[in-house]
Scaffold this motif. Structure first.
Motif, PDB file in Angstrom:
ATOM      1  N   VAL A   8      -6.824  -2.676   1.093  1.00 26.43           N
ATOM      2  CA  VAL A   8      -5.721  -1.706   1.139  1.00 26.43           C
ATOM      3  C   VAL A   8      -5.392  -1.464   2.603  1.00 26.43           C
ATOM      4  CG1 VAL A   8      -5.070   0.699   0.641  1.00 26.43           C
ATOM      5  CG2 VAL A   8      -6.452  -0.570  -1.013  1.00 26.43           C
ATOM      6  N   CYS A   9      -4.127  -1.296   2.931  1.00 27.29           N
ATOM      7  CA  CYS A   9      -3.738  -0.951   4.298  1.00 27.29           C
ATOM      8  C   CYS A   9      -3.818   0.569   4.461  1.00 27.29           C
ATOM      9  CB  CYS A   9      -2.327  -1.444   4.615  1.00 27.29           C
ATOM     10  SG  CYS A   9      -1.851  -1.038   6.308  1.00 27.29           S
ATOM     11  N   PRO A  10      -4.662   1.055   5.355  1.00 20.71           N
ATOM     12  CA  PRO A  10      -4.901   2.500   5.460  1.00 20.71           C
ATOM     13  C   PRO A  10      -4.115   3.171   6.574  1.00 20.71           C
ATOM     14  CG  PRO A  10      -6.530   1.370   6.747  1.00 20.71           C
ATOM     15  CD  PRO A  10      -5.556   0.306   6.268  1.00 20.71           C
ATOM     16  N   LEU A  11      -3.161   2.464   7.176  1.00 20.47           N
ATOM     17  CA  LEU A  11      -2.546   2.989   8.397  1.00 20.47           C
ATOM     18  C   LEU A  11      -1.637   4.178   8.102  1.00 20.47           C
ATOM     19  CD1 LEU A  11      -1.846  -0.372  10.232  1.00 20.47           C
ATOM     20  CD2 LEU A  11      -3.799   1.170  10.453  1.00 20.47           C
ATOM     21  N   ASP A  12      -1.174   4.823   9.179  1.00 23.85           N
ATOM     22  CA  ASP A  12      -0.389   6.048   9.042  1.00 23.85           C
ATOM     23  C   ASP A  12       1.042   5.691   8.636  1.00 23.85           C
ATOM     24  OD1 ASP A  12       0.537   8.585   9.121  1.00 23.85           O
ATOM     25  OD2 ASP A  12       0.259   8.890  11.269  1.00 23.85           O
ATOM     26  N   ASP A  15       3.441   4.009   2.709  1.00 25.79           N
ATOM     27  CA  ASP A  15       3.441   3.040   1.610  1.00 25.79           C
ATOM     28  C   ASP A  15       2.047   2.657   1.102  1.00 25.79           C
ATOM     29  OD1 ASP A  15       6.064   3.268   2.300  1.00 25.79           O
ATOM     30  OD2 ASP A  15       6.525   1.148   2.126  1.00 25.79           O
ATOM     31  N   THR A  16       1.037   2.594   1.973  1.00 22.33           N
ATOM     32  CA  THR A  16      -0.349   2.310   1.569  1.00 22.33           C
ATOM     33  C   THR A  16      -0.409   1.066   0.668  1.00 22.33           C
ATOM     34  OG1 THR A  16      -0.642   4.720   1.626  1.00 22.33           O
ATOM     35  CG2 THR A  16      -2.503   3.423   0.843  1.00 22.33           C
ATOM     36  N   CYS A  17      -0.080  -0.075   1.256  1.00 23.64           N
ATOM     37  CA  CYS A  17       0.040  -1.328   0.499  1.00 23.64           C
ATOM     38  C   CYS A  17      -1.320  -1.833   0.039  1.00 23.64           C
ATOM     39  CB  CYS A  17       0.634  -2.416   1.395  1.00 23.64           C
ATOM     40  SG  CYS A  17       2.286  -2.072   1.943  1.00 23.64           S
ATOM     41  N   SER A  18      -1.316  -2.503  -1.097  1.00 21.91           N
ATOM     42  CA  SER A  18      -2.492  -3.282  -1.485  1.00 21.91           C
ATOM     43  C   SER A  18      -2.408  -4.642  -0.784  1.00 21.91           C
ATOM     44  CB  SER A  18      -2.559  -3.449  -2.997  1.00 21.91           C
ATOM     45  OG  SER A  18      -1.389  -4.031  -3.498  1.00 21.91           O
ATOM     46  N   LEU A  44       4.519  -6.876   2.349  1.00 22.89           N
ATOM     47  CA  LEU A  44       4.002  -6.124   3.499  1.00 22.89           C
ATOM     48  C   LEU A  44       5.079  -6.018   4.571  1.00 22.89           C
ATOM     49  CD1 LEU A  44       0.527  -7.815   4.095  1.00 22.89           C
ATOM     50  CD2 LEU A  44       1.043  -5.824   2.690  1.00 22.89           C
ATOM     51  N   CYS A  45       4.915  -5.068   5.468  1.00 24.77           N
ATOM     52  CA  CYS A  45       5.800  -5.010   6.627  1.00 24.77           C
ATOM     53  C   CYS A  45       5.423  -6.130   7.600  1.00 24.77           C
ATOM     54  CB  CYS A  45       5.685  -3.652   7.317  1.00 24.77           C
ATOM     55  SG  CYS A  45       4.075  -3.385   8.066  1.00 24.77           S
ATOM     56  N   ALA A  46       6.297  -6.368   8.541  1.00 29.88           N
ATOM     57  CA  ALA A  46       6.072  -7.453   9.503  1.00 29.88           C
ATOM     58  C   ALA A  46       5.026  -7.086  10.553  1.00 29.88           C
ATOM     59  CB  ALA A  46       7.386  -7.797  10.190  1.00 29.88           C
ATOM     60  N   LYS A  47       4.639  -5.810  10.617  1.00 31.45           N
ATOM     61  CA  LYS A  47       3.734  -5.380  11.685  1.00 31.45           C
ATOM     62  C   LYS A  47       2.314  -5.907  11.476  1.00 31.45           C
ATOM     63  CE  LYS A  47       6.181  -1.016  11.375  1.00 31.45           C
ATOM     64  NZ  LYS A  47       6.165   0.324  10.813  1.00 31.45           N
ATOM     65  N   VAL A  48       1.956  -6.117  10.210  1.00 29.81           N
ATOM     66  CA  VAL A  48       0.550  -6.229   9.860  1.00 29.81           C
ATOM     67  C   VAL A  48      -0.040  -7.640   9.837  1.00 29.81           C
ATOM     68  CG1 VAL A  48      -0.884  -6.017   7.768  1.00 29.81           C
ATOM     69  CG2 VAL A  48       0.273  -4.023   8.724  1.00 29.81           C
ATOM     70  N   PRO A  49       0.590  -8.634   9.168  1.00 30.58           N
ATOM     71  CA  PRO A  49      -0.136  -9.889   8.913  1.00 30.58           C
ATOM     72  C   PRO A  49      -0.693 -10.552  10.166  1.00 30.58           C
ATOM     73  CG  PRO A  49       1.862  -9.797   7.603  1.00 30.58           C
ATOM     74  CD  PRO A  49       1.909  -8.635   8.550  1.00 30.58           C
ATOM     75  N   LEU A 182       9.163   0.853   3.873  1.00 33.64           N
ATOM     76  CA  LEU A 182       9.726  -0.442   3.468  1.00 33.64           C
ATOM     77  C   LEU A 182       9.941  -0.606   1.971  1.00 33.64           C
ATOM     78  CD1 LEU A 182      10.320  -3.404   4.385  1.00 33.64           C
ATOM     79  CD2 LEU A 182       7.906  -3.863   3.953  1.00 33.64           C
ATOM     80  N   HIS A 183       8.968  -0.097   1.177  1.00 33.11           N
ATOM     81  CA  HIS A 183       9.020  -0.390  -0.259  1.00 33.11           C
ATOM     82  C   HIS A 183      10.009   0.481  -1.010  1.00 33.11           C
ATOM     83  CE1 HIS A 183       5.312  -2.118   1.253  1.00 33.11           C
ATOM     84  NE2 HIS A 183       5.539  -3.057   0.366  1.00 33.11           N
ATOM     85  N   LEU A 184      10.606   1.433  -0.313  1.00 30.85           N
ATOM     86  CA  LEU A 184      11.720   2.161  -0.943  1.00 30.85           C
ATOM     87  C   LEU A 184      12.976   1.301  -0.966  1.00 30.85           C
ATOM     88  CD1 LEU A 184      12.623   4.817  -2.210  1.00 30.85           C
ATOM     89  CD2 LEU A 184      13.136   5.683   0.079  1.00 30.85           C
TER      90      LEU A 184
HETATM   91  S1  SF4 Z   1       4.186  -1.142   5.091  1.00 34.44           S
HETATM   92 FE1  SF4 Z   1       2.864  -2.139   6.655  1.00 34.44          FE
HETATM   93  S2  SF4 Z   1       1.848  -0.451   7.759  1.00 34.44           S
HETATM   94 FE2  SF4 Z   1       2.722   0.362   5.863  1.00 34.44          FE
HETATM   95  S3  SF4 Z   1       1.011   0.320   4.427  1.00 34.44           S
HETATM   96 FE3  SF4 Z   1       2.202  -1.552   4.130  1.00 34.44          FE
HETATM   97  S4  SF4 Z   1       1.233  -3.086   5.441  1.00 34.44           S
HETATM   98 FE4  SF4 Z   1       0.470  -1.080   6.103  1.00 34.44          FE
END
Ligand code: SF4
Length: 676
Positions: A8-12, A15-18, A44-49, A182-184
């Motif tokens: 799970v992505c725990p960042l601030d 969206d808290t993506c799986s 996912l957003c582009a910031k993470v992968p 993003l997921h909205l």
């Molecule tokens: S949108 Fe990006 S930063 Fe936000 S929870 Fe998903 S992967 Fe993490």
């Protein structure tokens, strides 16, 4: 051997993506979205992968305890053992407590990871038992919006974002959906395919604003005037829901007396927008249902922040938009979960009379010679305050005090860790189990470690278990396992968990938070739990806490002509990944007319300054910002700066109308060419 594991992505981020994490020989080699969480649905957003593998395994990773050996801030350390680190903390804290009492110690923690365990569990038990000063973290971000919600509706969940698919009008107010929620966006797109209109209220022409049917680029901090004028115009058009108001709304007359002072013309002038835009928003909101409003954090970052959000929250109550799927407010997601913070964090351990310090005032407190007791030690974790606090220079001066004992704990070496006397290696969320709620959606998730702990890194729970043992805290609550902490984090007996213990929630599928199997819908299966059980447009709760019974509007007084906003970046999550992504200096965006007036050209280096500091940035001349407003993305690390200051150095530290919240967008500045 290559395997794929759930996480799970725990960042601030709301969206808290799986996640699906590809692991090769105990190294993370790839990250992609998983479908374990149906809302984030493999995206996912582009910031993470690209950033996560470097974040966990890269050169900035803190792998062992470290002791400072050079000047503060220089970032020069030597390796020490865990025993030595814990012993040093014990000795220094004990000496400080003997001389000044335990409140001279301040935990300086924020929201780096959002898991229940890493975000605030054993750490808080430790500091509460120690008797350290308490820190109110909420004012830095999100607290204003939460307090506005609680003061208006109570601690109840609003619309889950998926419901907006049923809306025929969606308003994204201060929410840069494509970068920060993003997921909205797919939900909005599905609604628009069914004919929904999209309105974006944002000073900056963001990607989602470019796609909108109506983009209102108002002056930062004037949202309350726009929402008041819309309310008054809805009334003038005879579109108030008088029956709903009579049954469910407190404070209607007092509220409308304020709103009626804002005619369309007056609001347009205050907000710096065409009158026609105010009328169009009011006409659409009065006539189109279901109508969903998504409120972001953008409109809270000013001294009228709480008022602006409350005025937006009032609109669906006045126009009778609640009670149907897709109608109302996408907000209050954090209240969809049966959290039990009293069991997890044990605030009953706090000694009576312990003071609470506002996180945005820490810089001032560190420099305050009259503070009693003075702060003699700070323990920074889950946080990079040097980059994200307002009045950056003051905070750095505070952390530079030679008599201050600074302990830091983080996954990667940050600008703040460079100021620590001792640095502890924190495990990333891929290296420990945790349980995850969210603040932007209604799915509860759990994750197991996907790799072993790297080198000598420890999860926060274990760091503070060991510290509690060293300090002789013998109560069994200081030996609780991570599984026991999860079972303390949410109510295992709550119907939403369906009999599954929190520590046994499957990691391959998220658990929907519903009301007896039905998604939460305000005024259908969930109702305000304010004292009166009604929507409180005049709020006794906010009156008692902040003397803010009703919203208000105050213009910012300043001799500097330009308003500087510092919105979220598409490279970082607040400041996380600043050492991995986006190490270039973010540009300063300025409207062509403002640039022309100052003789500035696109691509020039400029100095941006006010009484608090000076930042040097490359100029981008563009009409994505309106005249009088300039923008530079928040969260850039000091390495992007040629003089050790970033935009946070220009942000004032005064407090907003509620939650004593931060007012980043009240920064007023001037800009001129900088000879580079
Ligand atoms: S949108 Fe990006 S930063 Fe936000 S929870 Fe998903 S992967 Fe993490």
């Amino acid at each position: 051997m290559i395997t794929e594991r759930h996480s799970v992505c725990p960042l601030d981020c709301p969206d808290t993506c799986s996640l699906t994490v590809t692991v090769d020989d105990d190294r993370i080699v790839a990250i992609k979205g998983s479908h374990a969480n149906p809302y984030t649905a493999g995206v996912l957003c582009a910031k993470v992968p690209a950033a996560y593998p470097s974040f966990v395994h890269g050169e900035r990773r803190i792998r062992t305890p470290l002791r400072r050996r050079g000047e503060r801030g220089a970032g020069s350390f030597e390796r020490i053992s865990w025993d030595e680190a814990l012993e040093t903390i014990y000795e220094r804290f004990t000496a400080i407590i003997a001389a000044h009492g335990p409140q001279a110690i301040l935990p300086l923690n924020y929201a780096g990871p959002h898991g229940f365990l890493s975000g605030g569990s054993m750490d808080l038990r430790f500091f509460y038992r120690l008797g350290a000063s308490l820190l109110d973290r909420r004012p830095l971000c999100g607290g204003i919006r939460t307090e506005a919600w609680v003061g208006t509706f109570g601690t109840v969940p609003g619309m889950r974002p998926e419901q907006a698919e049923h809306a025929r009008l969606i308003v994204a107010w201060g929410n840069n959906v494509t970068w920060s929620n993003l997921h909205l966006m797919p939900v909005i797109n599905r609604a628009r395919k069914q004919g929904a209109r999209l309105v974006v209220v944002d000073p900056r022409r963001t990607t989602v604003a470019r796609q909108a049917d109506l983009h209102i680029a108002l002056r930062p901090g004037t949202d309350v005037a726009l929402a008041w004028a819309v309310a008054a115009e809805v009334e003038r058009r005879g579109a108030l829901d008088r029956d709903f108001i009579a049954r469910h709304v407190d404070g209607f007359e007092d509220y409308m007396a304020l709103a009626r002072r804002y005619s369309v013309a007056k609001a347009a002038e205050t907000c710096g927008i065409p009158e026609e835009q105010v009328r169009t928003l009011a006409e659409w909101y009065a006539s189109i249902s279901p109508a969903a409003i998504s409120v972001g954090n953008g409109l809270e970052r000013n001294q009228n922040g709480g008022s602006g959000i409350r005025a937006v929250f009032a609109l669906p109550a006045l126009a009778g938009k609640f009670g149907v799927p897709g109608g109302g407010l996408i907000n209050g997601a954090g209240f969809a979960f049966p959290k039990t913070p009293a069991r997890l964090q044990r605030p009953d351990l706090v000694p009576a009379g312990t003071r609470t310090l506002n996180i945005i005032d820490v810089g001032a407190h560190l420099l305050d010679e009259r503070l009693s007791p003075p702060i003699k030690a700070v323990f920074v974790y889950n946080h990079n305050p040097v980059v994200v606090h307002p009045d950056q220079n003051r905070l750095i001066r505070g952390l530079s005090r030679e008599d201050l004992f600074v302990v830091g704990s983080d996954v990667a070496m940050t600008d703040t860790m460079a100021y620590a006397d001792l640095v502890l290696p924190a495990a990333s969320h891929f290296e420990h189990a945790d349980l995850y709620a969210a603040y932007g959606q209604h799915w509860l998730q759990r994750a197991e470690p996907v790799i072993t702990r790297q080198a000598e890194a420890l999860p926060n729970t274990e760091i503070f278990r060991r510290l509690a043992a060293r300090f002789g805290f013998s109560d069994p609550i200081f030996r609780a396992t991570d599984a026991e902490l999860m079972d303390d984090a949410v109510d295992p007996s709550d119907v939403r968990l369906g009999g599954v213990g929190p520590s046994a929630i499957p990691t391959d599928r998220a658990m929907a938070m519903t009301s007896n199997g039905e998604e939460f819908t305000l005024f259908k299966n969930v109702f305000p739990n304010t004292k009166s059980g009604k929507v409180q447009l005049a709020s006794p709760y906010l009156e008692e806490k902040y003397r803010a019974r009703l919203p208000r509007f105050l213009p910012v007084e300043s001799g500097y002509p330009l308003t500087l906003i510092s919105p979220a970046s598409d490279q970082r999550v607040t400041s996380t990944f600043g050492g991995v992504n986006g190490s270039h200096t973010p540009p300063l965006e300025m409207h062509p007319d403002d640039a022309h007036q100052r003789g500035l050209r696109d691509g020039m280096s400029v100095r941006v300054w006010n009484d608090l500091g000076e930042v040097h940035l490359p100029l981008r001349v563009t009409d994505v910002v309106p005249r009088g407003v300039i923008s530079s993305l928040k969260g850039a690390w000091l390495s992007t700066s040629d003089n050790g200051q970033t935009v946070s150095a220009l942000c004032p530290s005064h407090h907003a109308d509620i939650s004593e919240g931060a007012c980043f967008n009240d920064a007023r500045v001037e800009v001129a060419a900088h000879p580079s």
